[in-house]
Design a protein around this motif. Structure first.
Motif, PDB file in Angstrom:
ATOM      1  N   PRO A   3       0.820  -1.229   0.000  1.00  0.00           N
ATOM      2  CA  PRO A   3       0.000   0.000   0.000  1.00  0.00           C
ATOM      3  C   PRO A   3       0.852   1.278   0.000  1.00  0.00           C
ATOM      4  CG  PRO A   3      -0.898  -1.609   1.550  1.00  0.00           C
ATOM      5  CD  PRO A   3       0.422  -2.139   1.099  1.00  0.00           C
ATOM      6  N   GLU A   4       1.957   1.237   0.745  1.00  0.00           N
ATOM      7  CA  GLU A   4       2.832   2.414   0.781  1.00  0.00           C
ATOM      8  C   GLU A   4       3.493   2.632  -0.573  1.00  0.00           C
ATOM      9  OE1 GLU A   4       6.881   3.990   3.041  1.00  0.00           O
ATOM     10  OE2 GLU A   4       5.807   2.246   3.832  1.00  0.00           O
ATOM     11  N   ILE A   5       3.934   1.527  -1.204  1.00  0.00           N
ATOM     12  CA  ILE A   5       4.537   1.630  -2.537  1.00  0.00           C
ATOM     13  C   ILE A   5       3.528   2.193  -3.534  1.00  0.00           C
ATOM     14  CG2 ILE A   5       5.503   0.309  -4.465  1.00  0.00           C
ATOM     15  CD1 ILE A   5       6.664  -1.634  -2.401  1.00  0.00           C
ATOM     16  N   GLY A   6       2.278   1.687  -3.440  1.00  0.00           N
ATOM     17  CA  GLY A   6       1.237   2.190  -4.343  1.00  0.00           C
ATOM     18  C   GLY A   6       0.969   3.666  -4.136  1.00  0.00           C
ATOM     19  N   LYS A   7       0.985   4.093  -2.876  1.00  0.00           N
ATOM     20  CA  LYS A   7       0.741   5.506  -2.586  1.00  0.00           C
ATOM     21  C   LYS A   7       1.845   6.390  -3.161  1.00  0.00           C
ATOM     22  CE  LYS A   7       0.110   8.735   1.273  1.00  0.00           C
ATOM     23  NZ  LYS A   7       0.065   8.878   2.759  1.00  0.00           N
ATOM     24  N   THR A   8       3.119   5.970  -2.966  1.00  0.00           N
ATOM     25  CA  THR A   8       4.216   6.785  -3.511  1.00  0.00           C
ATOM     26  C   THR A   8       4.200   6.775  -5.033  1.00  0.00           C
ATOM     27  OG1 THR A   8       5.734   4.898  -3.374  1.00  0.00           O
ATOM     28  CG2 THR A   8       5.709   6.429  -1.503  1.00  0.00           C
ATOM     29  N   PHE A   9       3.739   5.657  -5.622  1.00  0.00           N
ATOM     30  CA  PHE A   9       3.652   5.595  -7.095  1.00  0.00           C
ATOM     31  C   PHE A   9       2.610   6.581  -7.612  1.00  0.00           C
ATOM     32  CE2 PHE A   9       1.441   3.768 -10.821  1.00  0.00           C
ATOM     33  CZ  PHE A   9       2.481   3.909 -11.748  1.00  0.00           C
ATOM     34  N   ILE A  10       1.460   6.603  -6.955  1.00  0.00           N
ATOM     35  CA  ILE A  10       0.396   7.527  -7.389  1.00  0.00           C
ATOM     36  C   ILE A  10       0.867   8.972  -7.257  1.00  0.00           C
ATOM     37  CG2 ILE A  10      -1.910   8.387  -6.837  1.00  0.00           C
ATOM     38  CD1 ILE A  10      -2.621   5.495  -6.020  1.00  0.00           C
ATOM     39  N   ILE A  11       1.578   9.262  -6.167  1.00  0.00           N
ATOM     40  CA  ILE A  11       2.082  10.623  -5.970  1.00  0.00           C
ATOM     41  C   ILE A  11       3.122  10.964  -7.040  1.00  0.00           C
ATOM     42  CG2 ILE A  11       3.424  12.089  -4.414  1.00  0.00           C
ATOM     43  CD1 ILE A  11       2.121  10.586  -2.076  1.00  0.00           C
ATOM     44  N   ALA A  12       3.943   9.971  -7.387  1.00  0.00           N
ATOM     45  CA  ALA A  12       5.019  10.222  -8.355  1.00  0.00           C
ATOM     46  C   ALA A  12       4.550  10.171  -9.798  1.00  0.00           C
ATOM     47  CB  ALA A  12       6.143   9.205  -8.153  1.00  0.00           C
ATOM     48  N   LEU A  13       3.353   9.646 -10.037  1.00  0.00           N
ATOM     49  CA  LEU A  13       2.894   9.418 -11.405  1.00  0.00           C
ATOM     50  C   LEU A  13       2.921  10.672 -12.285  1.00  0.00           C
ATOM     51  CD1 LEU A  13       1.914   7.195 -13.260  1.00  0.00           C
ATOM     52  CD2 LEU A  13      -0.436   7.691 -12.554  1.00  0.00           C
ATOM     53  N   PRO A  14       2.445  11.834 -11.810  1.00  0.00           N
ATOM     54  CA  PRO A  14       2.527  13.026 -12.667  1.00  0.00           C
ATOM     55  C   PRO A  14       3.963  13.381 -13.053  1.00  0.00           C
ATOM     56  CG  PRO A  14       1.034  13.403 -10.819  1.00  0.00           C
ATOM     57  CD  PRO A  14       1.745  12.117 -10.542  1.00  0.00           C
ATOM     58  N   ALA A  15       4.912  13.155 -12.135  1.00  0.00           N
ATOM     59  CA  ALA A  15       6.315  13.436 -12.449  1.00  0.00           C
ATOM     60  C   ALA A  15       6.876  12.389 -13.400  1.00  0.00           C
ATOM     61  CB  ALA A  15       7.142  13.477 -11.163  1.00  0.00           C
ATOM     62  N   LEU A  16       6.539  11.112 -13.169  1.00  0.00           N
ATOM     63  CA  LEU A  16       7.025  10.040 -14.036  1.00  0.00           C
ATOM     64  C   LEU A  16       6.490  10.175 -15.458  1.00  0.00           C
ATOM     65  CD1 LEU A  16       6.563   7.042 -11.566  1.00  0.00           C
ATOM     66  CD2 LEU A  16       8.739   7.996 -12.330  1.00  0.00           C
ATOM     67  N   ALA A  17       5.345  10.818 -15.606  1.00  0.00           N
ATOM     68  CA  ALA A  17       4.748  10.958 -16.939  1.00  0.00           C
ATOM     69  C   ALA A  17       5.470  11.990 -17.797  1.00  0.00           C
ATOM     70  CB  ALA A  17       3.271  11.353 -16.797  1.00  0.00           C
ATOM     71  N   LEU A  18       6.216  12.915 -17.174  1.00  0.00           N
ATOM     72  CA  LEU A  18       6.804  14.021 -17.922  1.00  0.00           C
ATOM     73  C   LEU A  18       7.786  13.576 -19.003  1.00  0.00           C
ATOM     74  CD1 LEU A  18       7.064  16.993 -18.493  1.00  0.00           C
ATOM     75  CD2 LEU A  18       8.574  17.216 -16.515  1.00  0.00           C
ATOM     76  N   PRO A  19       8.750  12.651 -18.736  1.00  0.00           N
ATOM     77  CA  PRO A  19       9.652  12.228 -19.821  1.00  0.00           C
ATOM     78  C   PRO A  19       8.911  11.643 -21.010  1.00  0.00           C
ATOM     79  CG  PRO A  19      10.447  11.457 -17.683  1.00  0.00           C
ATOM     80  CD  PRO A  19       9.073  12.001 -17.460  1.00  0.00           C
ATOM     81  N   PHE A  20       7.852  10.881 -20.737  1.00  0.00           N
ATOM     82  CA  PHE A  20       7.081  10.278 -21.827  1.00  0.00           C
ATOM     83  C   PHE A  20       6.297  11.341 -22.595  1.00  0.00           C
ATOM     84  CE2 PHE A  20       7.634   7.074 -18.506  1.00  0.00           C
ATOM     85  CZ  PHE A  20       8.212   6.054 -19.241  1.00  0.00           C
TER      86      PHE A  20
END
Length: 625
Positions: free
Chosen positions: A411-428
């Motif tokens: 659950p913690e990993i999923g939460k950090t992923f959701i938070i990071a998702l907008p940033a992770l999307a930028l290179p793509f």
């Protein structure tokens, strides 16, 4: 130890005197220059993004947008160079100077300023004459005199003269300043007196000016831009009949190519994502995945540098964004500071090909290789080198005690992923915008900037308005320092080409033993050395137009060759004792450089093996083109 890189050149020693009147003039004049420079960064973003909106959404292209952007760009480059000179941020090599006593260091600082001042005084007349010639040209779209653009050069040179005098007054003792000025004046007079004899020496002048003068200036701590410019000016003025005004035109042509607009815009984007908390969000997500394994945070550092490089394009922004987020926890787990900066330096070299690398943009500008192809080809070589670094990390941390480390729950990993998702999307997002034809490689950074502004304001809510002005000024300063070096190196490369040196080089390189393999091996060795002395951008501008056609002639794909030389330069840039990127990593990590020299060689060996693999297997560079 003084450090120099794309980040900054440190000011003179603290013992140097500061005079109140000069300091006041410096502050007032600094504000007068910094405010327009910051406004120009914003203006470029607005103009280019408006062009994307008008062309892609409204289907009514703005015919004047590129022309206006080009006009503003030269002003941004020159004012940025002025700001960089005022702040002491022009690239220098201080590996030798830094070993001197404080008194001698202060003298060499004064000598660097005096040498730059000498060139600026020599070029101010030709700069005004060049601007006068440009007044007769009318721009096709806006239908205004080109003098509005060309005036940036003499204005910038004049302001740099003023700030050079202020720097000598404020930061140097009177004896050091007078001695430095006297030595520069004596050297100029001596070369001028020897002019008639130099004309009879033919191509021996290439060694005198482009090896002797450049080498002496670079190793004496003179900023690289002035080292190149002084040598080129002396060669043209004393050994040829080419008007010195030509040097100004060549510098302008080299530094104001529209595709280089990506440099300040990606620098701004890199600083912006750090301020908005996007880099920190990505690092936290990776840490939640790997933080519980041996050496886990070192793997996170490698992965984070890969991801952040895919956004910012600036090594300064990359390392400054990642190191503060990871180093405290890594130290708490027992990692030695020296090993941390060693790995940070290694990842800096590893990610040199990750788009949107400024070096790749420069290669596209000076060689004509497709930037979209370079961006595509740069992804896998970085992975190959990252795997090599991971092997070293696995061996180095195999005995770590992780009994006190708690593994993150899903659950913690999923939460950090959701938070990071907008940033992770930028290179793509950046890559998709170029591939789908929404924007050019020059314009795409504005999409990233607008996206980061929205995400920072609405999602992460870490947008610090009070820092925005300083970020814009930092962008102008770093961009000006980079662009004026490109201009000086372009003029120097043109001088070498006119001398016939390029034909001689082609003849030698095409007849090397081993054909393409021999040429590639010599190129790797040469660019490792060039990377440690000149840094990536000036080396590429100087030798790229000469060597890339030879690579094609011997059967090496241009994109493959680009990946190899960029990684080789990265190896030189981040390897001590001359690699200035290493000292910059130490400055960011706040670690004494001596602590990292031992641990770094294992990482450098892994990078060298990875480089050889990339060179031997072209598929890693061109498999997805």
């Amino acid at each position: 130890m003084d450090t120099v890189s794309e980040f900054a050149t440190p000011p003179a020693t603290a013992a140097a005197p500061r005079r109140p009147l000069a300091a006041k003039i410096d502050r007032v004049l600094g504000v007068i220059v910094e405010i327009p420079a910051a406004i120009l960064v914003v203006a470029e973003v607005v103009v280019l993004f408006s062009g994307i909106v008008a062309r892609y959404l409204l289907h009514t292209p703005l015919t004047w947008s590129d022309e206006l952007a080009s006009t503003l760009f030269l002003w941004l480059a020159m004012l940025g160079a002025v700001v960089a000179l005022r702040r002491g941020e022009h690239m220098r090599m201080t590996a030798l100077v830094s070993r001197c006593t404080p008194e001698w260091r202060n003298f060499f600082d004064a000598l660097g300023v005096a040498a730059g001042l000498g060139f600026l005084l020599l070029i101010i007349g030709p700069a005004f004459r060049w601007a006068e010639e440009e007044a007769f040209i009318t721009t096709p779209a806006m239908e205004i005199s080109n003098v509005w653009r060309a005036a940036a050069f003499p204005v910038g040179v004049g302001l740099m003269i003023a700030f050079s005098l202020l720097r000598l007054t404020m930061r140097s003792g009177v004896p050091q300043a007078l001695l430095a000025l006297a030595l520069v004046a004596l050297a100029v007079a001596g070369f001028w007196w020897l002019g008639p004899m130099l004309k009879t020496l033919g191509n021996l002048n290439l060694i005198i000016f482009f090896v002797g003068v450049v080498g002496f200036c670079v190793f004496s701590g003179v900023p690289i831009v002035f080292s190149f410019a002084l040598a080129t000016f002396g060669y043209l003025a004393l050994t040829t009949r080419v008007p010195t005004m030509t040097l100004v035109g060549r510098m302008d042509e080299g530094m104001s190519h529209l595709i280089l607009l990506a440099v300040p815009l990606f620098v701004f984007l890199g600083l912006l994502i750090e301020m908005c908390g996007m880099a920190k969000a990505m690092v936290r997500f990776l840490a939640s995945l790997l933080g519980h394994v041996r050496g886990g945070l070192s793997y996170v550092l490698i992965g984070a540098m890969y991801l952040v490089s895919g956004i910012s394009g600036s090594k300064a922004a990359d390392m400054a964004a990642v190191a503060p987020a990871l180093f405290p926890e890594m130290k708490a787990r027992g990692a030695k500071p020296g090993d941390l900066v060693a790995l940070l330096s290694a990842t800096g070299a590893q990610t040199e090909t990750i788009p949107p690398s400024i070096v790749l943009i420069t290669i596209g500008s000076v060689t004509g290789v497709s930037i979209a192809a370079l961006f595509t080809g740069g992804l896998l070589p970085g992975v190959v080198l990252a795997i090599g670094l991971c092997f070293v990390v696995a061996r180095r941390y195999r005995h770590d005690d992780l009994s006190h480390v708690v593994k993150a729950k899903w659950p913690e990993i999923g939460k950090t992923f959701i938070i990071a998702l907008p940033a992770l999307a930028l290179p793509f997002l950046i890559r998709a915008a170029v591939v789908e034809g929404v924007s050019t490689a020059t314009e795409v950074s504005t999409i990233g900037i607008v996206y980061s502004l929205i995400i920072g304001l609405l999602v992460y809510r870490q947008f610090d308005w009070s820092r925005l002005g300083q970020i814009l000024i930092d962008t102008a300063s770093l961009s000006g320092a980079i662009l004026i070096i490109i201009g000086a190196a372009s003029a120097m490369a043109w001088g070498l080409t006119q001398s016939g040196f390029s034909r001689t080089l082609v003849e030698i390189m095409t007849h090397l033993p081993g054909g393409a393999i021999g040429f590639m091996a010599v190129s790797i060795l040469a660019f490792i050395i060039l990377g440690s002395v000149l840094e990536g951008i000036p080396a590429i501008v100087l030798f790229g137009p000469l060597l890339f056609p030879i690579a094609k002639l011997v059967g090496i794909h241009e994109v493959h060759y680009a990946m190899v030389v960029v990684l080789a330069m990265g190896l030189g840039l981040f390897a001590p004792p001359f690699g200035v990127g290493y000292y910059a990593a130490c400055a960011i990590g706040k670690v004494n450089p001596d602590e990292g020299i031992g641990p770094i060689w294992g990482y450098m060996l892994a990078l060298l093996i990875g480089l050889i693999i990339v060179a031997a297997v072209p598929w890693f560079s061109i498999g997805f083109l």
